[in-house]
Design a protein around this motif. Structure first.
Motif, PDB file in Angstrom:
ATOM      1  N   UNK A 109       0.873  -1.178   0.000  1.00 40.54           N
ATOM      2  CA  UNK A 109       0.000   0.000   0.000  1.00 40.54           C
ATOM      3  C   UNK A 109       0.907   1.224   0.000  1.00 40.54           C
ATOM      4  N   UNK A 110       1.026   1.877  -1.147  1.00 35.87           N
ATOM      5  CA  UNK A 110       1.945   2.996  -1.301  1.00 35.87           C
ATOM      6  C   UNK A 110       1.207   4.322  -1.143  1.00 35.87           C
ATOM      7  N   UNK A 111       1.760   5.207  -0.314  1.00 38.51           N
ATOM      8  CA  UNK A 111       1.149   6.503  -0.077  1.00 38.51           C
ATOM      9  C   UNK A 111       1.390   7.466  -1.227  1.00 38.51           C
ATOM     10  N   UNK A 112       0.396   8.300  -1.499  1.00 42.08           N
ATOM     11  CA  UNK A 112       0.484   9.305  -2.562  1.00 42.08           C
ATOM     12  C   UNK A 112       0.537  10.710  -1.947  1.00 42.08           C
ATOM     13  N   UNK A 113       0.901  11.686  -2.766  1.00 43.67           N
ATOM     14  CA  UNK A 113       1.038  13.055  -2.274  1.00 43.67           C
ATOM     15  C   UNK A 113      -0.292  13.656  -1.834  1.00 43.67           C
ATOM     16  N   UNK A 114      -1.407  13.154  -2.373  1.00 41.77           N
ATOM     17  CA  UNK A 114      -2.708  13.701  -1.998  1.00 41.77           C
ATOM     18  C   UNK A 114      -3.291  13.028  -0.757  1.00 41.77           C
ATOM     19  N   UNK A 115      -2.511  12.179  -0.099  1.00 42.39           N
ATOM     20  CA  UNK A 115      -2.968  11.513   1.111  1.00 42.39           C
ATOM     21  C   UNK A 115      -3.639  10.174   0.876  1.00 42.39           C
ATOM     22  N   UNK A 116      -3.802   9.781  -0.370  1.00 43.03           N
ATOM     23  CA  UNK A 116      -4.430   8.490  -0.691  1.00 43.03           C
ATOM     24  C   UNK A 116      -3.374   7.390  -0.720  1.00 43.03           C
TER      25      UNK A 116
END
Length: 459
Positions: A243-250
């Motif tokens: 589960x990789x985090x994204x810059x938008x918090x998703x």
């Protein structure tokens, strides 16, 4: 001699039956244990002729009473149950926070406009004007508190998703290792029923995390994939899910199998991962956006109208709220520099006691806002409709959860009817195999007596 040989094979077959029955009885309380039995077949006579009865009995194989279809149904039920079970705590908490009569957002909106109405009776009253600022600050805090609750929920969802992913990786690794053991064990002709039971239990646990497809292979191993086709286990190889985090918090779910990389979409997940994605994407994020839009548009309308009026000293009114969606402290707050006399209640600079503009501010409660999930709705009705939508989502999930639990219970009972141990049935088998064993020993004893008698006659 043929009589003794026949009885000996019968005694050995009865012993094999007693062994499987004792194993079943020993595991009557073992979760996921699949009962076993013996398959008996008669041995054809070694010599031809009308008086050749046969060569006794043989244990052709050990039986494992399992039904693949019932197992698949049970795993599908586990996926649905996991999906609705993981969603409900988040929905219940949101419903309690949003629907609270005293501390909810609705009460804050009502209190703010009640303060404005009170001030309209005597617009020059400093205490009444200060009460408006106090009520505005309380309303801002309610918006911020609700946003913090939702942000905390999103963080909890992401943490729970990461935990579920770690459990999936552990289970797939274990299943791949069991595939190797089962294939090797069956290749040597050893009974692998216990290993298969352990693998089925782990598949059941995996199915509660995410919907899976299971395909049996010729060597006894099982290939497992997501419903959308991405592989999880093939033979002795297991994929790695992250589960990789994204810059938008998703977060983005990815699968690595060998040299291949796949990206998973929430709509095809099922199980706990599907439930977490559903409550985040379809309930929490839209609710957060609606609350943000509501705070932004309300603050803008109130500020615009107050700035169109005049303060007590005849100067133009100032903004009451400050809105910043990116603020870490709180997206909505009261203008720190405003004082009671700055509120632009008057519509005429020369009439400080006029409430013409204040009445227009009060009218904002009936004006429409544009919220993504609701469309055009009045400020006074926005929270009520949001709470209503949330309540419907919670009730639907509870109904689905009840159905999923019933289906799961039924599939478990169906599985047990085929694979579970029945104590009464095993007690009967125990007596039958015991009688079979004793009867064959009696045949051997009789044959020995006849043989001794024959030898005595010849002597």
């Amino acid at each position: 001699m043929s009589t003794i040989n026949n009885a000996l094979t019968g005694a050995l077959a009865a012993q094999a039956g007693l062994n499987t029955t004792s194993q079943n009885i020993a595991n009557v309380m073992t979760e996921g244990y699949t009962r076993q039995g013996v398959l008996l077949s008669s041995i054809q006579p070694a010599k031809s002729g009308p008086l050749a009865a046969g060569g006794g009995v043989a244990v052709s194989s050990l039986l494992r009473f399992s039904d693949g279809y019932k197992s698949v149904q049970m795993w599908n039920a586990a996926s649905n149950l996991g999906r609705y079970t993981v969603s409900q705590p988040y929905l219940t908490q949101l419903e309690q926070v949003m629907g609270d009569d005293t501390s909810g957002l609705n009460a804050g909106v009502d209190a703010f406009f009640a303060a404005l109405n009170a001030a309209s009776v005597e617009p020059t009253s400093s205490p009444l004007r200060q009460q408006v600022i106090t009520a505005a600050d309380a309303l801002a805090q309610r918006f911020n508190s609700l946003t913090q609750v939702m942000s905390s929920q999103r963080l909890a969802i992401q943490q729970q998703r990461s935990t579920a992913v770690a459990q999936i990786n552990t289970l797939t690794t274990d299943i791949a290792a069991l595939n190797k053991q089962i294939a090797a064990t069956q290749a040597t002709g050893v009974n692998a029923s216990g290993l298969i039971d352990e693998r089925d239990r782990k598949i059941d646990s995996l199915a509660s995390m995410v919907s899976v497809q299971v395909i049996d292979q010729a060597d006894g191993s099982r290939s497992i994939s997501f419903k959308s086709g991405q592989p999880l286990v093939v033979g002795g190889l297991a994929a790695t899910v992250s589960a990789e985090g994204n810059t938008d918090g998703s977060q983005t779910l990815k699968v690595v199998f060998g040299k291949e990389n796949y990206t998973l979409t929430g709509s095809s997940l099922g199980g706990q991962l599907g439930g977490l994605d559903d409550v985040e994407q379809n309930v929490l994020l839209p609710m957060m956006q609606s609350i943000t839009d509501m705070a932004s548009q309300m603050a803008s309308k109130v500020n615009t109208q107050l700035m169109a009026g005049y303060a007590q000293d005849g100067t133009p009114g100032v903004a009451l709220f400050e809105f910043d969606a990116t603020s870490a402290v709180g997206m909505l707050k009261v203008n720190a520099s405003i004082v009671a006399q700055d509120l632009g209640f008057s519509s005429d600079a020369t009439l400080p006691g006029d409430s013409g503009n204040l009445l227009k501010v009060i009218d904002i409660k009936g004006q429409t806002l544009t919220l993504g999930t609701l469309g055009s709705v009045s400020l006074g009705d926005a929270v009520t409709q949001l709470v209503g939508r949330l309540g419907m989502a919670s009730q639907q999930n509870q109904a689905s959860l009840g159905t999923a639990q019933t289906v799961r219970d039924q599939t478990e009972e169906s599985w047990k009817s085929t694979s579970g141990v029945n104590s009464d049935e095993e007690a009967i088998n125990l007596i039958q195999y015991q009688q079979m064993y004793q009867s064959n020993l009696k045949v051997i004893a009789v044959a020995n007596e006849l043989f001794d008698a024959t030898l005595a006659m010849m002597g």
